[in-house]
Design a protein around this motif. Structure first.
Motif, PDB file in Angstrom:
ATOM      1  N   LEU A 109       4.891   1.449  -3.331  1.00  0.00           N
ATOM      2  CA  LEU A 109       4.503   1.973  -2.024  1.00  0.00           C
ATOM      3  C   LEU A 109       4.690   0.847  -1.014  1.00  0.00           C
ATOM      4  CD1 LEU A 109       1.277   4.087  -2.618  1.00  0.00           C
ATOM      5  CD2 LEU A 109       3.555   4.880  -1.977  1.00  0.00           C
ATOM      6  N   ASP A 110       5.870   0.791  -0.447  1.00  0.00           N
ATOM      7  CA  ASP A 110       6.220  -0.273   0.496  1.00  0.00           C
ATOM      8  C   ASP A 110       5.934   0.173   1.919  1.00  0.00           C
ATOM      9  OD1 ASP A 110       7.154  -1.973  -1.543  1.00  0.00           O
ATOM     10  OD2 ASP A 110       9.115  -0.987  -1.522  1.00  0.00           O
ATOM     11  N   TYR A 111       5.709  -0.812   2.800  1.00  0.00           N
ATOM     12  CA  TYR A 111       5.431  -0.464   4.188  1.00  0.00           C
ATOM     13  C   TYR A 111       5.936  -1.531   5.134  1.00  0.00           C
ATOM     14  CZ  TYR A 111       1.426  -3.605   3.656  1.00  0.00           C
ATOM     15  OH  TYR A 111       0.622  -4.687   3.409  1.00  0.00           O
ATOM     16  N   VAL A 112       6.056  -1.111   6.387  1.00  0.00           N
ATOM     17  CA  VAL A 112       6.328  -2.017   7.497  1.00  0.00           C
ATOM     18  C   VAL A 112       5.270  -1.728   8.557  1.00  0.00           C
ATOM     19  CG1 VAL A 112       8.006  -0.459   8.574  1.00  0.00           C
ATOM     20  CG2 VAL A 112       8.048  -2.886   9.140  1.00  0.00           C
ATOM     21  N   TYR A 113       4.741  -2.792   9.153  1.00  0.00           N
ATOM     22  CA  TYR A 113       3.707  -2.694  10.182  1.00  0.00           C
ATOM     23  C   TYR A 113       4.268  -3.344  11.436  1.00  0.00           C
ATOM     24  CZ  TYR A 113      -0.778  -3.863  12.498  1.00  0.00           C
ATOM     25  OH  TYR A 113      -1.817  -4.011  13.387  1.00  0.00           O
ATOM     26  N   ILE A 114       4.357  -2.589  12.527  1.00  0.00           N
ATOM     27  CA  ILE A 114       4.933  -3.050  13.786  1.00  0.00           C
ATOM     28  C   ILE A 114       3.820  -3.084  14.821  1.00  0.00           C
ATOM     29  CG2 ILE A 114       6.655  -2.570  15.548  1.00  0.00           C
ATOM     30  CD1 ILE A 114       8.119  -0.920  13.314  1.00  0.00           C
ATOM     31  N   THR A 115       3.746  -4.170  15.598  1.00  0.00           N
ATOM     32  CA  THR A 115       2.601  -4.360  16.485  1.00  0.00           C
ATOM     33  C   THR A 115       2.997  -4.442  17.949  1.00  0.00           C
ATOM     34  OG1 THR A 115       2.659  -6.775  16.563  1.00  0.00           O
ATOM     35  CG2 THR A 115       1.574  -5.775  14.659  1.00  0.00           C
ATOM     36  N   SER A 116       2.017  -4.214  18.802  1.00  0.00           N
ATOM     37  CA  SER A 116       2.211  -4.371  20.247  1.00  0.00           C
ATOM     38  C   SER A 116       2.250  -5.839  20.652  1.00  0.00           C
ATOM     39  CB  SER A 116       1.095  -3.647  21.011  1.00  0.00           C
ATOM     40  OG  SER A 116      -0.153  -4.271  20.766  1.00  0.00           O
ATOM     41  N   ALA A 117       1.892  -6.747  19.740  1.00  0.00           N
ATOM     42  CA  ALA A 117       1.870  -8.183  20.041  1.00  0.00           C
ATOM     43  C   ALA A 117       3.174  -8.880  19.659  1.00  0.00           C
ATOM     44  CB  ALA A 117       0.696  -8.846  19.335  1.00  0.00           C
ATOM     45  N   GLY A 118       4.190  -8.103  19.271  1.00  0.00           N
ATOM     46  CA  GLY A 118       5.498  -8.680  19.033  1.00  0.00           C
ATOM     47  C   GLY A 118       5.721  -9.292  17.666  1.00  0.00           C
ATOM     48  N   PHE A 119       4.879  -8.992  16.694  1.00  0.00           N
ATOM     49  CA  PHE A 119       5.149  -9.433  15.330  1.00  0.00           C
ATOM     50  C   PHE A 119       5.134  -8.225  14.417  1.00  0.00           C
ATOM     51  CE2 PHE A 119       0.539  -9.648  15.625  1.00  0.00           C
ATOM     52  CZ  PHE A 119       0.124  -9.108  14.430  1.00  0.00           C
ATOM     53  N   ARG A 120       5.614  -8.417  13.192  1.00  0.00           N
ATOM     54  CA  ARG A 120       5.647  -7.332  12.210  1.00  0.00           C
ATOM     55  C   ARG A 120       5.362  -7.896  10.834  1.00  0.00           C
ATOM     56  NH1 ARG A 120      10.920  -4.375  11.750  1.00  0.00           N
ATOM     57  NH2 ARG A 120      10.623  -4.202  13.975  1.00  0.00           N
ATOM     58  N   THR A 121       4.965  -6.996   9.937  1.00  0.00           N
ATOM     59  CA  THR A 121       4.763  -7.387   8.549  1.00  0.00           C
ATOM     60  C   THR A 121       5.475  -6.389   7.642  1.00  0.00           C
ATOM     61  OG1 THR A 121       2.748  -6.119   8.076  1.00  0.00           O
ATOM     62  CG2 THR A 121       2.453  -8.259   9.141  1.00  0.00           C
ATOM     63  N   PHE A 125       1.638  -1.725  -1.299  1.00  0.00           N
ATOM     64  CA  PHE A 125       0.303  -1.353  -1.758  1.00  0.00           C
ATOM     65  C   PHE A 125       0.263  -1.326  -3.279  1.00  0.00           C
ATOM     66  CE2 PHE A 125      -0.131   0.718   2.416  1.00  0.00           C
ATOM     67  CZ  PHE A 125      -1.404   0.302   2.745  1.00  0.00           C
ATOM     68  N   THR A 126      -0.878  -1.699  -3.830  1.00  0.00           N
ATOM     69  CA  THR A 126      -1.171  -1.498  -5.238  1.00  0.00           C
ATOM     70  C   THR A 126      -2.390  -0.596  -5.293  1.00  0.00           C
ATOM     71  OG1 THR A 126      -0.345  -3.700  -5.794  1.00  0.00           O
ATOM     72  CG2 THR A 126      -1.774  -2.622  -7.410  1.00  0.00           C
ATOM     73  N   LEU A 127      -2.280   0.533  -5.983  1.00  0.00           N
ATOM     74  CA  LEU A 127      -3.387   1.481  -6.109  1.00  0.00           C
ATOM     75  C   LEU A 127      -4.061   1.287  -7.454  1.00  0.00           C
ATOM     76  CD1 LEU A 127      -1.570   4.679  -4.812  1.00  0.00           C
ATOM     77  CD2 LEU A 127      -2.877   3.006  -3.488  1.00  0.00           C
ATOM     78  N   THR A 128      -5.392   1.415  -7.487  1.00  0.00           N
ATOM     79  CA  THR A 128      -6.128   1.298  -8.741  1.00  0.00           C
ATOM     80  C   THR A 128      -6.632   2.663  -9.179  1.00  0.00           C
ATOM     81  OG1 THR A 128      -8.276   0.916  -7.711  1.00  0.00           O
ATOM     82  CG2 THR A 128      -6.874  -1.023  -8.081  1.00  0.00           C
ATOM     83  N   ASP A 129      -7.006   2.761 -10.433  1.00  0.00           N
ATOM     84  CA  ASP A 129      -7.495   4.033 -10.978  1.00  0.00           C
ATOM     85  C   ASP A 129      -8.828   4.450 -10.365  1.00  0.00           C
ATOM     86  OD1 ASP A 129      -5.291   4.251 -12.607  1.00  0.00           O
ATOM     87  OD2 ASP A 129      -6.281   3.296 -14.329  1.00  0.00           O
ATOM     88  N   ASP A 130      -9.616   3.494  -9.849  1.00  0.00           N
ATOM     89  CA  ASP A 130     -10.924   3.846  -9.287  1.00  0.00           C
ATOM     90  C   ASP A 130     -10.872   4.133  -7.787  1.00  0.00           C
ATOM     91  OD1 ASP A 130     -10.554   1.286  -8.377  1.00  0.00           O
ATOM     92  OD2 ASP A 130     -12.457   0.503  -9.120  1.00  0.00           O
ATOM     93  N   GLY A 131      -9.664   4.262  -7.214  1.00  0.00           N
ATOM     94  CA  GLY A 131      -9.548   4.680  -5.825  1.00  0.00           C
ATOM     95  C   GLY A 131      -9.448   3.564  -4.811  1.00  0.00           C
ATOM     96  N   ASP A 132      -9.428   2.316  -5.267  1.00  0.00           N
ATOM     97  CA  ASP A 132      -9.233   1.188  -4.354  1.00  0.00           C
ATOM     98  C   ASP A 132      -7.739   0.982  -4.115  1.00  0.00           C
ATOM     99  OD1 ASP A 132     -11.946   0.863  -4.663  1.00  0.00           O
ATOM    100  OD2 ASP A 132     -11.814  -1.044  -5.716  1.00  0.00           O
TER     101      ASP A 132
END
Length: 197
Positions: A109-121, A125-132
């Protein structure tokens, strides 16, 4: 010093879609909110967030430094293949959009995060069996922070909690702690640009 919301401690996103029709060439500013997806099973517990809006209260130490509350909403886009989270600080000083997609070649589960402050990440995600869930993301566009690791969960009382840490050249430092509750508050508009100290 005012802290900056970075990364997916709770990915907060939404995508504004424009719509036109032959009879009406005006552009709609309302987002097309999709709350169901044929791919929901690929997203585990994160799929339960689609169609919800949350208000995040920062931790006490962050409040002392002037950290505003955060408003976040989740929905599906691109036919349900992408889970979107949009967030804006309550004072309008900062916002970001996260796009989460299952990468078929790796099943991550890959993602990109784009911000109003001009940086990105970018991260996964790693999902666990207990919902975390946990995430690690690389940050581009800031010299002071090079990575973020975070954990989140929907608690038994229905709140959503998120804790993050920031990676610097000198090691890890505390990031943000937010506790989110469901809300019907409207999404704030980003009205400024957060100064990064």
């Amino acid at each position: 010093m005012r802290r900056l919301w970075i990364g997916s401690g709770l990915l907060v996103f939404a995508l504004g879609a424009c719509a036109t029709s032959p009879e009406n060439t005006q552009v709609s500013t309302a987002p097309a909110i999709m709350t169901e997806s044929p791919y929901a099973a690929d997203f585990g517990v994160l799929a339960d967030l689609a169609g919800t809006r949350w208000r995040g209260e920062p931790g006490e130490a962050e409040k002392e430094h002037g950290q505003p509350a955060d408003i976040s909403e989740w929905y599906w886009d691109l036919g349900g293949a992408v889970l979107v989270n949009r967030h804006v600080l309550e004072d309008g000083s900062y916002g970001g959009i996260t796009y989460v997609q299952k990468t078929r070649s790796t099943d991550a589960l890959d993602y990109v995060y784009i911000t109003s402050a001009g940086f990105r990440t970018t991260g996964s995600f790693t999902l666990t069996d207990d919902g975390d869930w946990s995430a690690y993301e690389k940050l581009e566009g800031l010299e002071i922070i090079i990575g973020v690791r975070s954990t989140g969960r929907i608690d038994e009382d229905g709140t959503l909690s998120s804790v993050s840490e920031f990676e610097t050249e000198d090691g890890w430092i505390p990031g943000h702690t937010f506790v989110y509750t469901r809300t019907d508050l409207p999404m704030p508009e980003v009205i400024g640009q957060l100064e990064i100290e």
